[in-house]
Motif scaffolding. Structure first.
Motif, PDB file in Angstrom:
ATOM      1  N   ASN A   1       0.825  -1.210   0.000  1.00  0.00           N
ATOM      2  CA  ASN A   1       0.000   0.000   0.000  1.00  0.00           C
ATOM      3  C   ASN A   1       0.859   1.260   0.000  1.00  0.00           C
ATOM      4  O   ASN A   1       0.515   2.252  -0.646  1.00  0.00           O
ATOM      5  CB  ASN A   1      -0.930  -0.003   1.203  1.00  0.00           C
ATOM      6  N   ILE A   2       1.971   1.224   0.695  1.00  0.00           N
ATOM      7  CA  ILE A   2       2.879   2.369   0.693  1.00  0.00           C
ATOM      8  C   ILE A   2       3.443   2.604  -0.705  1.00  0.00           C
ATOM      9  O   ILE A   2       3.527   3.736  -1.173  1.00  0.00           O
ATOM     10  CB  ILE A   2       4.019   2.167   1.714  1.00  0.00           C
ATOM     11  N   LEU A   3       3.795   1.528  -1.400  1.00  0.00           N
ATOM     12  CA  LEU A   3       4.317   1.678  -2.765  1.00  0.00           C
ATOM     13  C   LEU A   3       3.261   2.220  -3.719  1.00  0.00           C
ATOM     14  O   LEU A   3       3.561   3.039  -4.592  1.00  0.00           O
ATOM     15  CB  LEU A   3       4.866   0.346  -3.265  1.00  0.00           C
ATOM     16  N   VAL A   4       2.018   1.773  -3.564  1.00  0.00           N
ATOM     17  CA  VAL A   4       0.938   2.290  -4.410  1.00  0.00           C
ATOM     18  C   VAL A   4       0.732   3.779  -4.145  1.00  0.00           C
ATOM     19  O   VAL A   4       0.619   4.585  -5.083  1.00  0.00           O
ATOM     20  CB  VAL A   4      -0.365   1.493  -4.176  1.00  0.00           C
ATOM     21  N   LEU A   5       0.703   4.169  -2.873  1.00  0.00           N
ATOM     22  CA  LEU A   5       0.526   5.581  -2.535  1.00  0.00           C
ATOM     23  C   LEU A   5       1.709   6.426  -3.018  1.00  0.00           C
ATOM     24  O   LEU A   5       1.526   7.524  -3.541  1.00  0.00           O
ATOM     25  CB  LEU A   5       0.358   5.747  -1.029  1.00  0.00           C
ATOM     26  N   ARG A   6       2.917   5.907  -2.853  1.00  0.00           N
ATOM     27  CA  ARG A   6       4.102   6.642  -3.297  1.00  0.00           C
ATOM     28  C   ARG A   6       4.074   6.866  -4.803  1.00  0.00           C
ATOM     29  O   ARG A   6       4.361   7.964  -5.293  1.00  0.00           O
ATOM     30  CB  ARG A   6       5.373   5.900  -2.910  1.00  0.00           C
ATOM     31  N   ALA A   7       3.732   5.823  -5.546  1.00  0.00           N
ATOM     32  CA  ALA A   7       3.663   5.963  -7.005  1.00  0.00           C
ATOM     33  C   ALA A   7       2.627   7.004  -7.399  1.00  0.00           C
ATOM     34  O   ALA A   7       2.845   7.796  -8.321  1.00  0.00           O
ATOM     35  CB  ALA A   7       3.341   4.619  -7.646  1.00  0.00           C
ATOM     36  N   PHE A   8       1.507   7.029  -6.681  1.00  0.00           N
ATOM     37  CA  PHE A   8       0.490   8.023  -6.994  1.00  0.00           C
ATOM     38  C   PHE A   8       0.986   9.432  -6.694  1.00  0.00           C
ATOM     39  O   PHE A   8       0.878  10.337  -7.521  1.00  0.00           O
ATOM     40  CB  PHE A   8      -0.790   7.753  -6.199  1.00  0.00           C
ATOM     41  N   PHE A   9       1.535   9.629  -5.503  1.00  0.00           N
ATOM     42  CA  PHE A   9       1.968  10.972  -5.109  1.00  0.00           C
ATOM     43  C   PHE A   9       3.143  11.464  -5.942  1.00  0.00           C
ATOM     44  O   PHE A   9       3.274  12.666  -6.165  1.00  0.00           O
ATOM     45  CB  PHE A   9       2.303  11.014  -3.617  1.00  0.00           C
ATOM     46  N   MET A  10       3.987  10.558  -6.407  1.00  0.00           N
ATOM     47  CA  MET A  10       5.085  10.960  -7.283  1.00  0.00           C
ATOM     48  C   MET A  10       4.559  11.388  -8.657  1.00  0.00           C
ATOM     49  O   MET A  10       5.221  12.150  -9.369  1.00  0.00           O
ATOM     50  CB  MET A  10       6.098   9.820  -7.448  1.00  0.00           C
ATOM     51  N   GLY A  11       3.384  10.900  -9.021  1.00  0.00           N
ATOM     52  CA  GLY A  11       2.807  11.242 -10.315  1.00  0.00           C
ATOM     53  C   GLY A  11       2.059  12.562 -10.328  1.00  0.00           C
ATOM     54  O   GLY A  11       1.687  13.058 -11.391  1.00  0.00           O
ATOM     55  N   ILE A  12       1.832  13.151  -9.161  1.00  0.00           N
ATOM     56  CA  ILE A  12       1.156  14.451  -9.111  1.00  0.00           C
ATOM     57  C   ILE A  12       2.116  15.521  -9.614  1.00  0.00           C
ATOM     58  O   ILE A  12       3.272  15.585  -9.202  1.00  0.00           O
ATOM     59  CB  ILE A  12       0.676  14.777  -7.687  1.00  0.00           C
TER      60      ILE A  12
END
Length: 161
Positions: free
Chosen positions: A23-34
């Motif tokens: 879940n941390i990796l999914v959230l990180r990938a999302f926030f890095m894409g902003i």
């Protein structure tokens, strides 16, 4: 858990699986894409970090947060292993552990069910199938509400370009 004094507490069920690396990796990938331009323009307008988080980042992350929430909800709903290790009080056992006891051992079924199985009014297989449906109902009810966010939340951050 025993050295922390958390046996026979609900915290012993939540704490071991509170942080999921996936879940941390999914959230990180999302926030890095902003786009960083969004936060830069908000800073130029005088927004604080908290305001940027609440008014820009959080509305954009609604889909991924819904997916992560669904992952945690299903994970906690179907978790029986931690309870079987850390809980000894039968009153504190979660529903999944009670359902497993019903499926594995018909002798520990409530009295009415024991009698129905013994007399043949209810088959053992029928009882097991009813228990499985009972365990599935909450997830089946909650999933459609998160379904529309699921595809967007899982693909966010996975595709660049």
């Amino acid at each position: 858990m025993q050295s922390l004094g958390l046996t026979d507490t609900y915290l012993s069920l939540v704490l071991p699986s509170a942080v999921s690396v996936f879940n941390i990796l999914v959230l990180r990938a999302f926030f890095m894409g902003i786009s960083p331009e969004l936060t830069e323009s908000a800073r130029i307008d005088g927004a604080s970090d908290l305001r940027i988080l609440l008014t820009i980042i959080m509305p954009l992350s609604r889909a991924v947060l819904a997916v992560i929430s669904l992952f945690y909800a299903v994970g906690y709903w179907s978790a029986w292993f931690n309870a079987s290790i850390y809980l000894t009080d039968q009153e504190m056992m979660p529903l999944q552990n009670v359902l497993i006891q019903l499926v594995q051992k018909n002798t520990e079924a409530p009295t009415g069910l024991q009698q129905a199985v013994r007399t043949g009014q209810l088959s053992s297989l029928g009882l097991q199938m009813a228990v499985m449906v009972l365990a599935l109902i909450p997830v089946a009810v909650a999933s459609p509400f998160v379904q529309r966010h699921f595809k967007k939340g899982m693909l966010t951050g996975a595709i660049k370009g």
